[in-house]
Design a protein around this motif. Structure first.
Motif, PDB file in Angstrom:
ATOM      1  N   ALA A  48       0.660  -1.229   0.212  1.00 17.63           N
ATOM      2  CA  ALA A  48      -0.145   0.121   0.073  1.00 17.63           C
ATOM      3  C   ALA A  48       0.866   1.197  -0.219  1.00 17.63           C
ATOM      4  CB  ALA A  48      -0.997   0.098   1.251  1.00 17.63           C
ATOM      5  N   GLU A  49       0.178   2.250  -0.659  1.00 18.00           N
ATOM      6  CA  GLU A  49       0.956   3.740  -0.448  1.00 18.00           C
ATOM      7  C   GLU A  49       0.869   3.990   0.884  1.00 18.00           C
ATOM      8  OE1 GLU A  49       2.290   5.486  -3.347  1.00 18.00           O
ATOM      9  OE2 GLU A  49       1.970   3.466  -4.374  1.00 18.00           O
ATOM     10  N   PRO A  50       1.962   5.147   1.289  1.00 16.43           N
ATOM     11  CA  PRO A  50       1.942   5.568   2.604  1.00 16.43           C
ATOM     12  C   PRO A  50       0.558   6.212   3.196  1.00 16.43           C
ATOM     13  CG  PRO A  50       3.939   6.070   1.326  1.00 16.43           C
ATOM     14  CD  PRO A  50       3.025   5.500   0.525  1.00 16.43           C
ATOM     15  N   ASP A  51       0.082   7.249   2.092  1.00 12.90           N
ATOM     16  CA  ASP A  51      -1.329   7.681   2.555  1.00 12.90           C
ATOM     17  C   ASP A  51      -2.340   6.718   2.783  1.00 12.90           C
ATOM     18  OD1 ASP A  51      -0.278  10.161   1.607  1.00 12.90           O
ATOM     19  OD2 ASP A  51      -1.178  10.231  -0.233  1.00 12.90           O
ATOM     20  N   GLU A  52      -2.302   5.460   2.557  1.00 11.82           N
ATOM     21  CA  GLU A  52      -3.434   4.317   2.768  1.00 11.82           C
ATOM     22  C   GLU A  52      -3.171   3.990   4.351  1.00 11.82           C
ATOM     23  OE1 GLU A  52      -4.261   1.488  -0.151  1.00 11.82           O
ATOM     24  OE2 GLU A  52      -2.534   2.749  -1.419  1.00 11.82           O
ATOM     25  N   GLY A  54      -2.867   5.933   6.745  1.00 12.56           N
ATOM     26  CA  GLY A  54      -3.442   7.071   7.580  1.00 12.56           C
ATOM     27  C   GLY A  54      -2.556   7.842   8.120  1.00 12.56           C
ATOM     28  N   PRO A  55      -2.942   8.781   9.433  1.00 11.12           N
ATOM     29  CA  PRO A  55      -2.173   9.871   9.889  1.00 11.12           C
ATOM     30  C   PRO A  55      -0.973   8.875  10.660  1.00 11.12           C
ATOM     31  CG  PRO A  55      -4.447  10.133  10.616  1.00 11.12           C
ATOM     32  CD  PRO A  55      -4.414   8.641   9.597  1.00 11.12           C
ATOM     33  N   PRO A  56       0.375   9.447  10.623  1.00  7.91           N
ATOM     34  CA  PRO A  56       0.539  10.751  10.231  1.00  7.91           C
ATOM     35  C   PRO A  56       1.204  10.866   8.845  1.00  7.91           C
ATOM     36  CG  PRO A  56       2.438   9.975  11.432  1.00  7.91           C
ATOM     37  CD  PRO A  56       1.440   8.942  11.256  1.00  7.91           C
ATOM     38  N   TRP A  57       1.021   9.608   7.925  1.00  6.00           N
ATOM     39  CA  TRP A  57       1.712   9.773   6.549  1.00  6.00           C
ATOM     40  C   TRP A  57       0.671  10.151   5.459  1.00  6.00           C
ATOM     41  CZ3 TRP A  57       3.685   4.178   7.096  1.00  6.00           C
ATOM     42  CH2 TRP A  57       4.645   4.155   8.096  1.00  6.00           C
ATOM     43  N   ASN A  58      -0.396  10.438   5.903  1.00  2.00           N
ATOM     44  CA  ASN A  58      -1.364  11.275   4.725  1.00  2.00           C
ATOM     45  C   ASN A  58      -1.507  12.548   5.074  1.00  2.00           C
ATOM     46  OD1 ASN A  58      -2.816  10.994   7.021  1.00  2.00           O
ATOM     47  ND2 ASN A  58      -4.964  10.503   6.185  1.00  2.00           N
ATOM     48  N   GLY A  59      -1.985  12.976   3.877  1.00  8.22           N
ATOM     49  CA  GLY A  59      -1.998  14.689   4.014  1.00  8.22           C
ATOM     50  C   GLY A  59      -0.575  15.247   3.437  1.00  8.22           C
ATOM     51  N   ARG A  60      -0.287  16.500   3.702  1.00  5.32           N
ATOM     52  CA  ARG A  60       0.839  17.225   3.367  1.00  5.32           C
ATOM     53  C   ARG A  60       2.082  16.569   3.633  1.00  5.32           C
ATOM     54  NH1 ARG A  60       1.663  22.116   1.196  1.00  5.32           N
ATOM     55  NH2 ARG A  60       3.531  23.158   1.192  1.00  5.32           N
ATOM     56  N   TRP A  61       3.112  16.485   2.646  1.00  9.35           N
ATOM     57  CA  TRP A  61       4.391  15.730   2.921  1.00  9.35           C
ATOM     58  C   TRP A  61       5.170  16.952   3.988  1.00  9.35           C
ATOM     59  CZ3 TRP A  61       6.172  13.313  -2.265  1.00  9.35           C
ATOM     60  CH2 TRP A  61       5.255  12.460  -2.492  1.00  9.35           C
ATOM     61  N   THR A 175      11.756   9.795  -1.776  1.00 13.94           N
ATOM     62  CA  THR A 175      10.787  10.796  -2.777  1.00 13.94           C
ATOM     63  C   THR A 175      10.314  11.795  -1.810  1.00 13.94           C
ATOM     64  OG1 THR A 175      10.392   8.906  -4.326  1.00 13.94           O
ATOM     65  CG2 THR A 175       8.781  10.782  -4.018  1.00 13.94           C
ATOM     66  N   ARG A 176       9.881  11.833  -0.587  1.00 13.82           N
ATOM     67  CA  ARG A 176       9.267  12.523   0.010  1.00 13.82           C
ATOM     68  C   ARG A 176      10.316  13.443   0.763  1.00 13.82           C
ATOM     69  NH1 ARG A 176       3.559  10.959   3.382  1.00 13.82           N
ATOM     70  NH2 ARG A 176       2.711   9.868   1.720  1.00 13.82           N
ATOM     71  N   ALA A 177      11.506  13.083   1.156  1.00 12.98           N
ATOM     72  CA  ALA A 177      12.624  13.869   1.646  1.00 12.98           C
ATOM     73  C   ALA A 177      13.152  14.850   0.381  1.00 12.98           C
ATOM     74  CB  ALA A 177      13.627  12.823   2.128  1.00 12.98           C
TER      75      ALA A 177
END
Length: 212
Positions: A48-52, A54-61, A175-177
């Motif tokens: 699964a993608e990080p957003d899936e 839930g908090p704190p990985w979903n929302g604004r990076w 990628t997020r960093a």
């Protein structure tokens, strides 16, 4: 009772089905002679993608989300292939299925493709492994005559999963960093990024070339 054979691609499934006598077309499968041969369409199940998560990985990076280290790895299917996954899930868990044969490609990736489907479908039945490197009729017949216990390939399955998880950790975290640091999307990948670096390096050599 039925033996369900899970191949990696439709073309391979057709070759196998022809040899073992599964000639009738079904929904997402071929059947006959006590066999049902179905196929995975490549990576049917993925992490699964990080957003899936839930908090704190979903929302604004943000840097505060990093590093992302899942305690329990979630699996998912894509919308484009979800229907084929559901077919396989139903077949391998069906009460009429007495045997399951993993017939994905003989290698680390093939092993991972089957085992992620098997895990996501919550199947508990033991399975056997068809290990062939040729799709000639003779090779397929010989492979079915020498099916191995799936447990013999547990180490290969563990290696495949470790590689896939490492790809996720490198790709998702970096990628997020880099994206947050540069304020523009920067996709990073274990294979992608070194390959791009080789291309850029070679392109610079060509651009700086002087005739001698």
């Amino acid at each position: 009772m039925t033996t369900v054979v899970v191949a990696e691609k439709p073309s391979v499934a057709r070759d196998i089905a022809r040899v073992i006598g599964a000639k009738s077309k079904g929904q997402g499968c071929l059947q006959g002679n006590g066999y049902i041969v179905t196929w995975a369409l490549g990576h049917l199940v993925q992490f699964a993608e990080p957003d899936e998560y839930g908090p704190p990985w979903n929302g604004r990076w943000a840097f505060s989300q990093l590093p992302m280290l899942p305690e329990k790895w979630k699996l998912r299917t894509s919308k484009s292939t979800a229907s084929q996954y559901q077919i396989i899930k139903k077949l391998i868990n069906d009460s009429s299925t007495s045997d399951i044969v993993c017939a994905t490609d003989a290698g680390r990736e093939g092993e991972n493709i089957f085992r992620l489907i098997y895990e996501h479908a919550r199947c508990k039945k033991p399975f056997k492994r068809l290990w062939i490197t040729s799709l000639t009729d003779e090779a397929i017949r010989s492979g079915f005559a020498q099916l191995k216990a799936g447990a013999e390939f547990d180490d290969l399955g563990s290696a495949a999963r470790a590689r896939a998880q490492a790809d996720w950790l490198v790709g998702m975290n970096l990628t997020r960093a880099y994206t947050v640091h540069n304020n523009v999307l920067c996709t990073i990948g274990r294979v992608q990024t070194p390959t791009l670096a080789m291309i850029v390096g070679r392109d610079r050599e060509i651009a700086a070339f002087n005739k001698v």
